[in-house]
Motif scaffolding. Structure first.
Motif, PDB file in Angstrom:
ATOM      1  N   LEU A  57      13.942  82.563 -10.524  1.00  0.00           N
ATOM      2  CA  LEU A  57      14.469  81.202 -10.501  1.00  0.00           C
ATOM      3  C   LEU A  57      15.561  81.054  -9.445  1.00  0.00           C
ATOM      4  CD1 LEU A  57      14.515  78.363 -11.642  1.00  0.00           C
ATOM      5  CD2 LEU A  57      16.066  79.166 -13.443  1.00  0.00           C
ATOM      6  N   ARG A  58      16.368  82.079  -9.309  1.00  0.00           N
ATOM      7  CA  ARG A  58      17.437  82.023  -8.316  1.00  0.00           C
ATOM      8  C   ARG A  58      16.864  81.929  -6.899  1.00  0.00           C
ATOM      9  NH1 ARG A  58      22.331  86.486  -7.452  1.00  0.00           N
ATOM     10  NH2 ARG A  58      23.622  85.160  -6.127  1.00  0.00           N
ATOM     11  N   GLU A  59      15.785  82.694  -6.632  1.00  0.00           N
ATOM     12  CA  GLU A  59      15.154  82.670  -5.317  1.00  0.00           C
ATOM     13  C   GLU A  59      14.497  81.317  -5.049  1.00  0.00           C
ATOM     14  OE1 GLU A  59      12.495  85.964  -5.412  1.00  0.00           O
ATOM     15  OE2 GLU A  59      14.052  87.447  -4.960  1.00  0.00           O
ATOM     16  N   ARG A  60      13.931  80.714  -6.085  1.00  0.00           N
ATOM     17  CA  ARG A  60      13.243  79.442  -5.927  1.00  0.00           C
ATOM     18  C   ARG A  60      14.192  78.259  -5.808  1.00  0.00           C
ATOM     19  NH1 ARG A  60       8.679  78.675 -10.334  1.00  0.00           N
ATOM     20  NH2 ARG A  60       8.773  76.624  -9.340  1.00  0.00           N
ATOM     21  N   SER A  61      15.342  78.355  -6.467  1.00  0.00           N
ATOM     22  CA  SER A  61      16.239  77.197  -6.544  1.00  0.00           C
ATOM     23  C   SER A  61      17.476  77.296  -5.671  1.00  0.00           C
ATOM     24  CB  SER A  61      16.685  76.994  -8.000  1.00  0.00           C
ATOM     25  OG  SER A  61      17.496  78.085  -8.422  1.00  0.00           O
ATOM     26  N   GLY A  62      17.902  78.533  -5.368  1.00  0.00           N
ATOM     27  CA  GLY A  62      19.139  78.716  -4.624  1.00  0.00           C
ATOM     28  C   GLY A  62      20.372  78.563  -5.493  1.00  0.00           C
ATOM     29  N   ALA A  63      20.177  78.395  -6.792  1.00  0.00           N
ATOM     30  CA  ALA A  63      21.305  78.224  -7.716  1.00  0.00           C
ATOM     31  C   ALA A  63      21.908  79.581  -8.068  1.00  0.00           C
ATOM     32  CB  ALA A  63      20.836  77.512  -8.983  1.00  0.00           C
ATOM     33  N   GLY A  64      23.105  79.564  -8.654  1.00  0.00           N
ATOM     34  CA  GLY A  64      23.777  80.795  -9.036  1.00  0.00           C
ATOM     35  C   GLY A  64      23.095  81.489 -10.211  1.00  0.00           C
ATOM     36  N   MET A  65      23.393  82.768 -10.363  1.00  0.00           N
ATOM     37  CA  MET A  65      22.740  83.571 -11.389  1.00  0.00           C
ATOM     38  C   MET A  65      22.988  83.032 -12.795  1.00  0.00           C
ATOM     39  SD  MET A  65      23.146  87.659 -12.140  1.00  0.00           S
ATOM     40  CE  MET A  65      22.793  88.033 -10.419  1.00  0.00           C
ATOM     41  N   MET A  66      24.243  82.714 -13.108  1.00  0.00           N
ATOM     42  CA  MET A  66      24.561  82.236 -14.456  1.00  0.00           C
ATOM     43  C   MET A  66      23.930  80.864 -14.724  1.00  0.00           C
ATOM     44  SD  MET A  66      25.979  84.758 -15.719  1.00  0.00           S
ATOM     45  CE  MET A  66      26.302  83.997 -17.324  1.00  0.00           C
ATOM     46  N   ASP A  67      23.885  80.009 -13.679  1.00  0.00           N
ATOM     47  CA  ASP A  67      23.241  78.707 -13.834  1.00  0.00           C
ATOM     48  C   ASP A  67      21.749  78.875 -14.095  1.00  0.00           C
ATOM     49  OD1 ASP A  67      25.523  77.112 -13.484  1.00  0.00           O
ATOM     50  OD2 ASP A  67      25.374  77.252 -11.305  1.00  0.00           O
ATOM     51  N   CYS A  68      21.138  79.838 -13.410  1.00  0.00           N
ATOM     52  CA  CYS A  68      19.716  80.096 -13.607  1.00  0.00           C
ATOM     53  C   CYS A  68      19.440  80.611 -15.020  1.00  0.00           C
ATOM     54  CB  CYS A  68      19.211  81.102 -12.575  1.00  0.00           C
ATOM     55  SG  CYS A  68      19.104  80.430 -10.902  1.00  0.00           S
ATOM     56  N   LYS A  69      20.307  81.493 -15.487  1.00  0.00           N
ATOM     57  CA  LYS A  69      20.128  82.022 -16.842  1.00  0.00           C
ATOM     58  C   LYS A  69      20.274  80.905 -17.871  1.00  0.00           C
ATOM     59  CE  LYS A  69      21.630  85.644 -20.022  1.00  0.00           C
ATOM     60  NZ  LYS A  69      22.532  86.802 -20.223  1.00  0.00           N
ATOM     61  N   LYS A  70      21.264  80.033 -17.655  1.00  0.00           N
ATOM     62  CA  LYS A  70      21.479  78.925 -18.583  1.00  0.00           C
ATOM     63  C   LYS A  70      20.294  77.956 -18.558  1.00  0.00           C
ATOM     64  CE  LYS A  70      24.753  75.308 -19.905  1.00  0.00           C
ATOM     65  NZ  LYS A  70      26.045  74.643 -19.595  1.00  0.00           N
ATOM     66  N   ALA A  71      19.763  77.705 -17.352  1.00  0.00           N
ATOM     67  CA  ALA A  71      18.625  76.788 -17.217  1.00  0.00           C
ATOM     68  C   ALA A  71      17.413  77.320 -17.975  1.00  0.00           C
ATOM     69  CB  ALA A  71      18.283  76.601 -15.745  1.00  0.00           C
ATOM     70  N   LEU A  72      17.150  78.603 -17.864  1.00  0.00           N
ATOM     71  CA  LEU A  72      16.025  79.213 -18.571  1.00  0.00           C
ATOM     72  C   LEU A  72      16.251  79.189 -20.081  1.00  0.00           C
ATOM     73  CD1 LEU A  72      15.368  82.175 -16.135  1.00  0.00           C
ATOM     74  CD2 LEU A  72      13.722  80.368 -16.679  1.00  0.00           C
ATOM     75  N   THR A  73      17.480  79.478 -20.478  1.00  0.00           N
ATOM     76  CA  THR A  73      17.809  79.465 -21.906  1.00  0.00           C
ATOM     77  C   THR A  73      17.649  78.075 -22.497  1.00  0.00           C
ATOM     78  OG1 THR A  73      19.390  81.282 -21.598  1.00  0.00           O
ATOM     79  CG2 THR A  73      19.602  79.973 -23.605  1.00  0.00           C
ATOM     80  N   GLU A  74      18.143  77.066 -21.790  1.00  0.00           N
ATOM     81  CA  GLU A  74      18.064  75.682 -22.257  1.00  0.00           C
ATOM     82  C   GLU A  74      16.631  75.186 -22.355  1.00  0.00           C
ATOM     83  OE1 GLU A  74      20.413  73.480 -23.225  1.00  0.00           O
ATOM     84  OE2 GLU A  74      22.011  74.961 -23.073  1.00  0.00           O
ATOM     85  N   ASN A  75      15.724  75.805 -21.567  1.00  0.00           N
ATOM     86  CA  ASN A  75      14.343  75.336 -21.507  1.00  0.00           C
ATOM     87  C   ASN A  75      13.337  76.344 -22.050  1.00  0.00           C
ATOM     88  OD1 ASN A  75      14.383  72.609 -19.919  1.00  0.00           O
ATOM     89  ND2 ASN A  75      15.840  73.944 -18.878  1.00  0.00           N
ATOM     90  N   GLY A  76      13.829  77.232 -22.920  1.00  0.00           N
ATOM     91  CA  GLY A  76      12.940  78.164 -23.605  1.00  0.00           C
ATOM     92  C   GLY A  76      12.178  79.093 -22.691  1.00  0.00           C
ATOM     93  N   GLY A  77      12.734  79.391 -21.514  1.00  0.00           N
ATOM     94  CA  GLY A  77      12.090  80.308 -20.585  1.00  0.00           C
ATOM     95  C   GLY A  77      11.049  79.661 -19.688  1.00  0.00           C
ATOM     96  N   ASP A  78      10.835  78.338 -19.815  1.00  0.00           N
ATOM     97  CA  ASP A  78       9.853  77.618 -18.996  1.00  0.00           C
ATOM     98  C   ASP A  78      10.391  77.486 -17.572  1.00  0.00           C
ATOM     99  OD1 ASP A  78       8.467  75.470 -17.649  1.00  0.00           O
ATOM    100  OD2 ASP A  78       7.626  74.899 -19.596  1.00  0.00           O
ATOM    101  N   MET A  79       9.733  78.134 -16.601  1.00  0.00           N
ATOM    102  CA  MET A  79      10.221  78.187 -15.230  1.00  0.00           C
ATOM    103  C   MET A  79      10.265  76.810 -14.572  1.00  0.00           C
ATOM    104  SD  MET A  79      11.429  80.229 -12.906  1.00  0.00           S
ATOM    105  CE  MET A  79      10.982  81.842 -13.579  1.00  0.00           C
TER     106      MET A  79
END
Length: 312
Positions: free
Chosen positions: A12-34
């Motif tokens: 997700l970080r490679e695809r979005s350019g977002a920070g690591m913690m933001d990527c982890k939070k995004a995945l957590t908030e969306n049940g792992g749906d990329m």
């Protein structure tokens, strides 16, 4: 709660350019749906617009061929880039590109077509898998043609004549001299390779994609604190911008970074003293839309040797 792996966060970080913690939070908030995580990051302003090309991962080659006023493009996938450099594989892709000119853009028809020397395309592919020792797949094909004018091919990151990582066909209909049409077609093909339009014109854009962009724009605008009528104008403005930037006719020409493609074509037609119309195009980028599994080579070696550490 979904188990969010480090590999998923990295992807997700490679695809979005977002920070690591933001990527982890995004995945957590969306049940792992990329895909949902990408949209979540974009809505929060933490990622840039993700194009399908951001998911490019598969190996192999794209091939293009033109005969008369018809052009064909094919994509043949392999497991590794080593196969893409194999002479046998490259010859297969070139041959299949030529055969695709007669099969109307249908993968099943192409697979069933007679292969030079005997058998079908699919049988030859199966034989190649056995001799090269790696899985290969005839993934897709498309054919375009014109009645008057030219179909112009272009290959970016070429591995040889007519084969490479990105294959483009430009179908230009018109009465202008063929050499003028072909020269324009080459420039437009390079633009298409670089700009990756999603449709020929704004009307051709996928409405499901527009709806997705509208939802993202609405969530972004909602955080502005502005009145609802202003928010609606902001959203429609964002959608209008998205349509213009992703429809080929309204894109800005990469060669001068100021002229719309439609205006470039009109100017060239006037200069050539005849009509020129861009009626269709094909852009195949190797592996777009395919998710490729990543692996930890050291872990694989350890597992094979029976020395892998037990999971905590």
């Amino acid at each position: 709660m979904a188990d969010i792996t480090a590999a998923a966060v990295k992807d997700l970080r490679e695809r979005s350019g977002a920070g690591m913690m933001d990527c982890k939070k995004a995945l957590t908030e969306n049940g792992g749906d990329m895909e949902a995580a990408v949209d979540w990051l974009r809505a929060k302003g933490l990622a840039t617009a993700a194009k399908k090309s951001g998911r490019v991962a598969a190996e192999g080659l794209v091939g293009v061929a033109v005969e008369g006023k018809t052009g064909a493009a094919v994509e043949v996938n392999s497991e590794t880039d080593f196969v893409a450099k194999n002479d046998q594989f490259q010859d297969f892709v070139r041959t299949v590109s030529q055969l695709a000119l007669k099969t109307g853009g249908d993968v099943a028809a192409l697979a069933a077509a007679a292969y030079p020397g005997g058998g079908t395309v699919q049988e030859k592919l199966t034989a190649n898998v056995a001799t090269i020792g790696e899985n290969q797949q005839l993934r897709r094909t498309r054919v375009v043609s014109v009645n008057e004018g030219a179909v112009v091919p272009y290959v970016h990151n070429a591995a040889g004549a007519g084969i490479g990582k990105i294959g483009v066909l430009v179908a230009l209909e018109g009465s202008a001299p063929v050499d003028k049409i072909t020269a324009l077609g080459k420039q437009l093909a390079m633009h298409i390779a670089a700009a990756s339009p999603l449709a020929l014109n704004e009307e051709g854009l996928d409405e499901a994609l527009i709806d997705r962009e509208r939802a993202i724009a609405m969530e972004k605008a909602a955080t502005s604190g502005k009145p609802q009528n202003i928010i609606e104008k902001m959203v429609e403005g964002a959608i209008a911008k998205f349509r213009k930037e992703n429809a080929l006719h309204s894109q800005i020409f990469v060669m001068d970074n100021k002229t719309k493609i439609a205006d470039v074509i009109a100017a060239e037609a006037k200069a050539a003293g005849g009509s020129i119309a861009l009626v269709d195009y094909v852009r195949f980028q190797l592996g777009e839309g395919i998710e490729k599994q990543t692996s930890d080579f050291a872990a694989e070696v350890a597992a094979a040797a029976g020395t892998a550490k037990p999971a905590a």
